[in-house]
Design a protein around this motif. Structure first.
Motif, PDB file in Angstrom:
ATOM      1  N   SER A 123       0.843  -1.199   0.000  1.00  0.00           N
ATOM      2  CA  SER A 123       0.000   0.000   0.000  1.00  0.00           C
ATOM      3  C   SER A 123       0.880   1.251   0.000  1.00  0.00           C
ATOM      4  O   SER A 123       2.076   1.187   0.299  1.00  0.00           O
ATOM      5  N   LYS A 124       0.288   2.381  -0.317  1.00  0.00           N
ATOM      6  CA  LYS A 124       1.025   3.651  -0.274  1.00  0.00           C
ATOM      7  C   LYS A 124       1.443   3.940   1.158  1.00  0.00           C
ATOM      8  O   LYS A 124       0.706   3.645   2.097  1.00  0.00           O
ATOM      9  N   HIS A 125       2.615   4.527   1.316  1.00  0.00           N
ATOM     10  CA  HIS A 125       3.146   4.757   2.662  1.00  0.00           C
ATOM     11  C   HIS A 125       2.312   5.740   3.474  1.00  0.00           C
ATOM     12  O   HIS A 125       2.366   5.754   4.692  1.00  0.00           O
ATOM     13  N   ASP A 126       1.498   6.542   2.796  1.00  0.00           N
ATOM     14  CA  ASP A 126       0.689   7.534   3.518  1.00  0.00           C
ATOM     15  C   ASP A 126      -0.794   7.147   3.609  1.00  0.00           C
ATOM     16  O   ASP A 126      -1.624   7.950   4.003  1.00  0.00           O
ATOM     17  N   GLU A 127      -1.120   5.903   3.266  1.00  0.00           N
ATOM     18  CA  GLU A 127      -2.511   5.436   3.382  1.00  0.00           C
ATOM     19  C   GLU A 127      -2.921   5.427   4.854  1.00  0.00           C
ATOM     20  O   GLU A 127      -2.190   4.939   5.712  1.00  0.00           O
ATOM     21  N   LYS A 128      -4.074   5.963   5.138  1.00  0.00           N
ATOM     22  CA  LYS A 128      -4.517   6.103   6.525  1.00  0.00           C
ATOM     23  C   LYS A 128      -5.478   4.992   6.935  1.00  0.00           C
ATOM     24  O   LYS A 128      -6.383   4.647   6.201  1.00  0.00           O
ATOM     25  N   GLY A 129      -5.244   4.445   8.123  1.00  0.00           N
ATOM     26  CA  GLY A 129      -6.171   3.503   8.719  1.00  0.00           C
ATOM     27  C   GLY A 129      -6.085   2.069   8.241  1.00  0.00           C
ATOM     28  O   GLY A 129      -6.810   1.212   8.735  1.00  0.00           O
ATOM     29  N   ALA A 130      -5.203   1.771   7.286  1.00  0.00           N
ATOM     30  CA  ALA A 130      -5.096   0.407   6.757  1.00  0.00           C
ATOM     31  C   ALA A 130      -3.762   0.247   6.032  1.00  0.00           C
ATOM     32  O   ALA A 130      -3.076   1.219   5.748  1.00  0.00           O
ATOM     33  N   PHE A 131      -3.411  -0.978   5.744  1.00  0.00           N
ATOM     34  CA  PHE A 131      -2.273  -1.259   4.866  1.00  0.00           C
ATOM     35  C   PHE A 131      -2.550  -2.577   4.168  1.00  0.00           C
ATOM     36  O   PHE A 131      -3.387  -3.369   4.598  1.00  0.00           O
ATOM     37  N   GLU A 132      -1.868  -2.799   3.054  1.00  0.00           N
ATOM     38  CA  GLU A 132      -2.072  -4.004   2.256  1.00  0.00           C
ATOM     39  C   GLU A 132      -0.787  -4.804   2.178  1.00  0.00           C
ATOM     40  O   GLU A 132       0.301  -4.240   2.073  1.00  0.00           O
ATOM     41  N   LEU A 133      -0.948  -6.127   2.228  1.00  0.00           N
ATOM     42  CA  LEU A 133       0.167  -7.050   2.025  1.00  0.00           C
ATOM     43  C   LEU A 133      -0.187  -7.961   0.857  1.00  0.00           C
ATOM     44  O   LEU A 133      -1.353  -8.321   0.680  1.00  0.00           O
ATOM     45  N   LEU A 134       0.815  -8.336   0.088  1.00  0.00           N
ATOM     46  CA  LEU A 134       0.636  -9.342  -0.945  1.00  0.00           C
ATOM     47  C   LEU A 134       1.237 -10.628  -0.383  1.00  0.00           C
ATOM     48  O   LEU A 134       2.420 -10.667  -0.050  1.00  0.00           O
ATOM     49  N   VAL A 135       0.417 -11.645  -0.251  1.00  0.00           N
ATOM     50  CA  VAL A 135       0.868 -12.900   0.353  1.00  0.00           C
ATOM     51  C   VAL A 135       0.717 -14.015  -0.660  1.00  0.00           C
ATOM     52  O   VAL A 135      -0.383 -14.267  -1.155  1.00  0.00           O
ATOM     53  N   LYS A 136       1.818 -14.667  -0.948  1.00  0.00           N
ATOM     54  CA  LYS A 136       1.799 -15.815  -1.845  1.00  0.00           C
ATOM     55  C   LYS A 136       1.803 -17.069  -0.977  1.00  0.00           C
ATOM     56  O   LYS A 136       2.578 -17.167  -0.035  1.00  0.00           O
ATOM     57  N   THR A 137       0.932 -17.995  -1.273  1.00  0.00           N
ATOM     58  CA  THR A 137       0.901 -19.226  -0.494  1.00  0.00           C
ATOM     59  C   THR A 137       1.591 -20.350  -1.256  1.00  0.00           C
ATOM     60  O   THR A 137       1.519 -20.421  -2.489  1.00  0.00           O
ATOM     61  N   TYR A 138       2.258 -21.199  -0.502  1.00  0.00           N
ATOM     62  CA  TYR A 138       2.936 -22.363  -1.051  1.00  0.00           C
ATOM     63  C   TYR A 138       2.327 -23.605  -0.408  1.00  0.00           C
ATOM     64  O   TYR A 138       1.912 -23.562   0.753  1.00  0.00           O
ATOM     65  N   PRO A 139       2.286 -24.723  -1.122  1.00  0.00           N
ATOM     66  CA  PRO A 139       1.659 -25.927  -0.578  1.00  0.00           C
ATOM     67  C   PRO A 139       2.196 -26.322   0.816  1.00  0.00           C
ATOM     68  O   PRO A 139       1.441 -26.758   1.665  1.00  0.00           O
ATOM     69  N   ASN A 140       3.476 -26.157   1.032  1.00  0.00           N
ATOM     70  CA  ASN A 140       4.069 -26.545   2.314  1.00  0.00           C
ATOM     71  C   ASN A 140       4.474 -25.337   3.154  1.00  0.00           C
ATOM     72  O   ASN A 140       5.230 -25.480   4.114  1.00  0.00           O
ATOM     73  N   GLY A 141       4.010 -24.152   2.795  1.00  0.00           N
ATOM     74  CA  GLY A 141       4.394 -22.942   3.511  1.00  0.00           C
ATOM     75  C   GLY A 141       3.585 -22.754   4.790  1.00  0.00           C
ATOM     76  O   GLY A 141       2.355 -22.757   4.766  1.00  0.00           O
ATOM     77  N   ALA A 142       4.272 -22.583   5.908  1.00  0.00           N
ATOM     78  CA  ALA A 142       3.605 -22.469   7.210  1.00  0.00           C
ATOM     79  C   ALA A 142       2.761 -21.197   7.318  1.00  0.00           C
ATOM     80  O   ALA A 142       1.616 -21.239   7.755  1.00  0.00           O
ATOM     81  N   MET A 143       3.308 -20.054   6.910  1.00  0.00           N
ATOM     82  CA  MET A 143       2.582 -18.799   7.079  1.00  0.00           C
ATOM     83  C   MET A 143       1.416 -18.699   6.098  1.00  0.00           C
ATOM     84  O   MET A 143       0.338 -18.236   6.461  1.00  0.00           O
ATOM     85  N   GLY A 144       1.615 -19.120   4.884  1.00  0.00           N
ATOM     86  CA  GLY A 144       0.534 -19.093   3.905  1.00  0.00           C
ATOM     87  C   GLY A 144      -0.679 -19.882   4.368  1.00  0.00           C
ATOM     88  O   GLY A 144      -1.818 -19.449   4.204  1.00  0.00           O
ATOM     89  N   ARG A 145      -0.437 -21.034   4.972  1.00  0.00           N
ATOM     90  CA  ARG A 145      -1.549 -21.846   5.501  1.00  0.00           C
ATOM     91  C   ARG A 145      -2.288 -21.090   6.597  1.00  0.00           C
ATOM     92  O   ARG A 145      -3.507 -21.158   6.700  1.00  0.00           O
ATOM     93  N   GLU A 146      -1.530 -20.349   7.417  1.00  0.00           N
ATOM     94  CA  GLU A 146      -2.169 -19.561   8.481  1.00  0.00           C
ATOM     95  C   GLU A 146      -3.032 -18.445   7.889  1.00  0.00           C
ATOM     96  O   GLU A 146      -4.136 -18.196   8.351  1.00  0.00           O
ATOM     97  N   PHE A 147      -2.522 -17.769   6.850  1.00  0.00           N
ATOM     98  CA  PHE A 147      -3.309 -16.724   6.194  1.00  0.00           C
ATOM     99  C   PHE A 147      -4.563 -17.303   5.544  1.00  0.00           C
ATOM    100  O   PHE A 147      -5.621 -16.686   5.561  1.00  0.00           O
ATOM    101  N   GLU A 148      -4.452 -18.490   4.946  1.00  0.00           N
ATOM    102  CA  GLU A 148      -5.612 -19.107   4.294  1.00  0.00           C
ATOM    103  C   GLU A 148      -6.729 -19.423   5.290  1.00  0.00           C
ATOM    104  O   GLU A 148      -7.888 -19.468   4.921  1.00  0.00           O
ATOM    105  N   LYS A 149      -6.398 -19.631   6.550  1.00  0.00           N
ATOM    106  CA  LYS A 149      -7.396 -19.950   7.581  1.00  0.00           C
ATOM    107  C   LYS A 149      -8.141 -18.713   8.096  1.00  0.00           C
ATOM    108  O   LYS A 149      -9.132 -18.846   8.799  1.00  0.00           O
ATOM    109  N   LEU A 150      -7.655 -17.517   7.757  1.00  0.00           N
ATOM    110  CA  LEU A 150      -8.256 -16.293   8.296  1.00  0.00           C
ATOM    111  C   LEU A 150      -9.723 -16.150   7.930  1.00  0.00           C
ATOM    112  O   LEU A 150     -10.126 -16.429   6.802  1.00  0.00           O
ATOM    113  N   LYS A 151     -10.480 -15.685   8.901  1.00  0.00           N
ATOM    114  CA  LYS A 151     -11.882 -15.342   8.678  1.00  0.00           C
ATOM    115  C   LYS A 151     -12.056 -13.867   9.038  1.00  0.00           C
ATOM    116  O   LYS A 151     -11.216 -13.295   9.738  1.00  0.00           O
ATOM    117  N   VAL A 152     -13.113 -13.252   8.578  1.00  0.00           N
ATOM    118  CA  VAL A 152     -13.388 -11.860   8.907  1.00  0.00           C
ATOM    119  C   VAL A 152     -13.396 -11.709  10.424  1.00  0.00           C
ATOM    120  O   VAL A 152     -14.032 -12.502  11.130  1.00  0.00           O
TER     121      VAL A 152
END
Length: 79
Positions: free
Chosen positions: A31-60
């Protein structure tokens, strides 16, 4: 919210799931460095990736831990 992440393009933040703090990965916000109240990440998931699996489990409404350390805050110089 009027707060920004306030870090330069070449800096990163550390991320870990609250249920498993032993998994820690650096991510560079897209995200832009001056965006207020939020930020964006680009997350790539891998079949055996620990963090990607955690992100895939996220719910609102779920949360993750985010923080910075001085070593990961870079100052961008003009080219």
């Amino acid at each position: 919210d009027d707060l920004t992440l306030g870090i330069s393009t070449c800096s990163c933040i550390l991320v870990s799931p609250p249920n498993n703090p032993s998994i820690v990965r650096p991510y560079t916000p897209i995200s832009k460095h001056d965006e207020k109240g939020a930020f964006e990440l680009l997350v790539k998931t891998y079949p055996n990736g620990a963090m990607g699996r955690e992100f895939e489990k996220l719910k609102v409404g779920d949360s993750f831990n985010f923080w910075q350390i001085p070593k990961n805050i870079k100052v961008q110089y003009p080219f």
